[in-house]
Design a protein around this motif. Structure first.
Motif, mmCIF file in Angstrom:
data_model
loop_
_atom_site.group_PDB
_atom_site.id
_atom_site.type_symbol
_atom_site.label_atom_id
_atom_site.label_comp_id
_atom_site.label_asym_id
_atom_site.label_seq_id
_atom_site.Cartn_x
_atom_site.Cartn_y
_atom_site.Cartn_z
ATOM 1 N N MET A 1 -12.028 -13.574 -31.167
ATOM 2 C CA MET A 1 -13.142 -13.414 -30.253
ATOM 3 C C MET A 1 -13.736 -12.012 -30.424
ATOM 4 O O MET A 1 -13.007 -11.030 -30.496
ATOM 5 N N ALA A 2 -15.013 -11.921 -30.513
ATOM 6 C CA ALA A 2 -15.704 -10.639 -30.627
ATOM 7 C C ALA A 2 -15.827 -10.002 -29.242
ATOM 8 O O ALA A 2 -15.713 -10.670 -28.225
ATOM 9 N N TYR A 3 -16.060 -8.702 -29.224
ATOM 10 C CA TYR A 3 -16.221 -8.025 -27.934
ATOM 11 C C TYR A 3 -17.519 -8.458 -27.251
ATOM 12 O O TYR A 3 -18.452 -8.964 -27.880
ATOM 13 N N ASP A 4 -17.588 -8.265 -25.944
ATOM 14 C CA ASP A 4 -18.723 -8.651 -25.104
ATOM 15 C C ASP A 4 -19.855 -7.643 -25.303
ATOM 16 O O ASP A 4 -19.786 -6.511 -24.820
ATOM 17 N N LYS A 5 -20.895 -8.050 -26.009
ATOM 18 C CA LYS A 5 -22.003 -7.149 -26.320
ATOM 19 C C LYS A 5 -22.794 -6.756 -25.067
ATOM 20 O O LYS A 5 -23.305 -5.645 -24.973
ATOM 21 N N GLU A 6 -22.875 -7.655 -24.103
ATOM 22 C CA GLU A 6 -23.568 -7.335 -22.850
ATOM 23 C C GLU A 6 -22.809 -6.236 -22.090
ATOM 24 O O GLU A 6 -23.412 -5.300 -21.567
ATOM 25 N N LEU A 7 -21.488 -6.349 -22.047
ATOM 26 C CA LEU A 7 -20.680 -5.317 -21.403
ATOM 27 C C LEU A 7 -20.839 -3.990 -22.140
ATOM 28 O O LEU A 7 -20.939 -2.927 -21.515
ATOM 29 N N ALA A 8 -20.879 -4.038 -23.455
ATOM 30 C CA ALA A 8 -21.088 -2.817 -24.239
ATOM 31 C C ALA A 8 -22.422 -2.169 -23.887
ATOM 32 O O ALA A 8 -22.501 -0.942 -23.725
ATOM 33 N N ASP A 9 -23.475 -2.964 -23.738
ATOM 34 C CA ASP A 9 -24.784 -2.427 -23.353
ATOM 35 C C ASP A 9 -24.735 -1.780 -21.972
ATOM 36 O O ASP A 9 -25.350 -0.734 -21.742
ATOM 37 N N ARG A 10 -23.989 -2.395 -21.052
ATOM 38 C CA ARG A 10 -23.867 -1.831 -19.704
ATOM 39 C C ARG A 10 -23.143 -0.486 -19.743
ATOM 40 O O ARG A 10 -23.525 0.448 -19.039
ATOM 41 N N LEU A 30 -15.052 -2.361 -29.320
ATOM 42 C CA LEU A 30 -15.968 -1.245 -29.503
ATOM 43 C C LEU A 30 -15.513 -0.100 -28.608
ATOM 44 O O LEU A 30 -15.484 -0.244 -27.381
ATOM 45 N N ALA A 31 -15.123 1.011 -29.236
ATOM 46 C CA ALA A 31 -14.630 2.177 -28.498
ATOM 47 C C ALA A 31 -15.754 3.184 -28.301
ATOM 48 O O ALA A 31 -16.576 3.398 -29.189
ATOM 49 N N MET A 38 -10.911 8.788 -27.515
ATOM 50 C CA MET A 38 -11.248 7.497 -26.931
ATOM 51 C C MET A 38 -11.251 7.616 -25.405
ATOM 52 O O MET A 38 -10.379 8.254 -24.823
ATOM 53 N N SER A 39 -12.241 6.998 -24.770
ATOM 54 C CA SER A 39 -12.341 7.040 -23.314
ATOM 55 C C SER A 39 -12.294 5.634 -22.718
ATOM 56 O O SER A 39 -11.525 5.371 -21.800
ATOM 57 N N VAL A 40 -13.102 4.753 -23.255
ATOM 58 C CA VAL A 40 -13.165 3.372 -22.792
ATOM 59 C C VAL A 40 -13.518 2.495 -23.981
ATOM 60 O O VAL A 40 -14.269 2.898 -24.861
ATOM 61 N N THR A 41 -12.929 1.316 -24.006
ATOM 62 C CA THR A 41 -13.153 0.386 -25.106
ATOM 63 C C THR A 41 -13.504 -0.980 -24.554
ATOM 64 O O THR A 41 -12.880 -1.442 -23.594
ATOM 65 N N ILE A 42 -14.489 -1.623 -25.158
ATOM 66 C CA ILE A 42 -14.797 -3.011 -24.828
ATOM 67 C C ILE A 42 -13.807 -3.827 -25.655
ATOM 68 O O ILE A 42 -13.833 -3.794 -26.882
ATOM 69 N N SER A 43 -12.942 -4.539 -24.966
ATOM 70 C CA SER A 43 -11.865 -5.256 -25.640
ATOM 71 C C SER A 43 -12.344 -6.587 -26.202
ATOM 72 O O SER A 43 -13.137 -7.282 -25.574
ATOM 73 N N ARG A 44 -11.831 -6.945 -27.348
ATOM 74 C CA ARG A 44 -12.162 -8.261 -27.916
ATOM 75 C C ARG A 44 -11.528 -9.374 -27.100
ATOM 76 O O ARG A 44 -11.898 -10.534 -27.219
ATOM 77 N N GLN A 45 -10.558 -9.030 -26.256
ATOM 78 C CA GLN A 45 -9.916 -10.017 -25.387
ATOM 79 C C GLN A 45 -10.618 -10.136 -24.046
ATOM 80 O O GLN A 45 -10.179 -10.864 -23.168
ATOM 81 N N GLY A 46 -11.717 -9.415 -23.883
ATOM 82 C CA GLY A 46 -12.472 -9.417 -22.638
ATOM 83 C C GLY A 46 -12.137 -8.197 -21.799
ATOM 84 O O GLY A 46 -11.031 -7.670 -21.855
ATOM 85 N N GLY A 47 -13.085 -7.747 -21.040
ATOM 86 C CA GLY A 47 -12.869 -6.596 -20.176
ATOM 87 C C GLY A 47 -12.806 -5.292 -20.925
ATOM 88 O O GLY A 47 -13.322 -5.163 -22.043
ATOM 89 N N LEU A 48 -12.160 -4.318 -20.288
ATOM 90 C CA LEU A 48 -12.109 -2.962 -20.817
ATOM 91 C C LEU A 48 -10.683 -2.495 -21.062
ATOM 92 O O LEU A 48 -9.751 -2.968 -20.410
ATOM 93 N N LEU A 49 -10.565 -1.524 -21.931
ATOM 94 C CA LEU A 49 -9.369 -0.705 -22.052
ATOM 95 C C LEU A 49 -9.825 0.683 -21.622
ATOM 96 O O LEU A 49 -10.815 1.201 -22.154
ATOM 97 N N VAL A 50 -9.143 1.256 -20.640
ATOM 98 C CA VAL A 50 -9.565 2.536 -20.079
ATOM 99 C C VAL A 50 -8.452 3.558 -20.238
ATOM 100 O O VAL A 50 -7.308 3.304 -19.867
ATOM 101 N N ARG A 51 -8.823 4.708 -20.766
ATOM 102 C CA ARG A 51 -7.865 5.802 -20.930
ATOM 103 C C ARG A 51 -7.976 6.717 -19.714
ATOM 104 O O ARG A 51 -9.075 7.087 -19.302
ATOM 105 N N MET A 52 -6.821 7.063 -19.144
ATOM 106 C CA MET A 52 -6.846 7.939 -17.979
ATOM 107 C C MET A 52 -5.539 8.695 -17.844
ATOM 108 O O MET A 52 -4.596 8.461 -18.604
ATOM 109 N N ASP A 53 -5.489 9.564 -16.881
ATOM 110 C CA ASP A 53 -4.293 10.351 -16.611
ATOM 111 C C ASP A 53 -3.121 9.401 -16.369
ATOM 112 O O ASP A 53 -3.164 8.587 -15.458
#
Length: 110
Positions: A1-10, A30-31, A38-53
């Motif tokens: 599955m490809a990443y969500d391009k609409e989420l990437a645009d947002r 897409l990171a 890296m700060s946030v990534t649009i995951s190919r599995q849907g949603g986000l991967l978020v880097r934080m403390d």
């Protein structure tokens, strides 16, 4: 599955004008990097991967829509997987992107 391009645009709209932002395709997603971190990534599995403390990440885990990121069977400290349902609303997406970008800004540039 490809990443969500609409989420990437947002996400792009939210970080437009941030200094040091670059995009890079990684792991089928897409990171968004801040000064090479890296700060946030649009995951190919849907949603986000978020880097934080890492010390703050555990408090946000709900075991349903926000879970620790697991790679090769190992949890990665300071990385959360955030489901698409959580970031459906613009306000929620902005909160998560702000967390990721804010943490990446604290790191030394690469």
């Amino acid at each position: 599955m490809a990443y969500d391009k609409e989420l990437a645009d947002r996400v792009r709209e939210l970080i437009a004008g941030e200094p040091g932002v670059t995009e890079k395709r990684m792991f089928g997603g897409l990171a968004f990097l801040i000064n090479g971190n890296m700060s946030v990534t649009i995951s190919r599995q849907g949603g986000l991967l978020v880097r934080m403390d890492p010390e703050r990440a555990d408090a946000l885990v709900d075991d349903a829509d926000v879970t620790p990121m697991v790679m090769r069977g190992r949890e990665l400290d300071g990385w959360l997987r955030v489901s698409a349902a959580v970031v459906d609303a613009d306000e929620q997406l902005a909160e998560w992107v702000t967390r990721g970008v804010g943490f990446a800004r604290l790191l030394p540039a690469k």
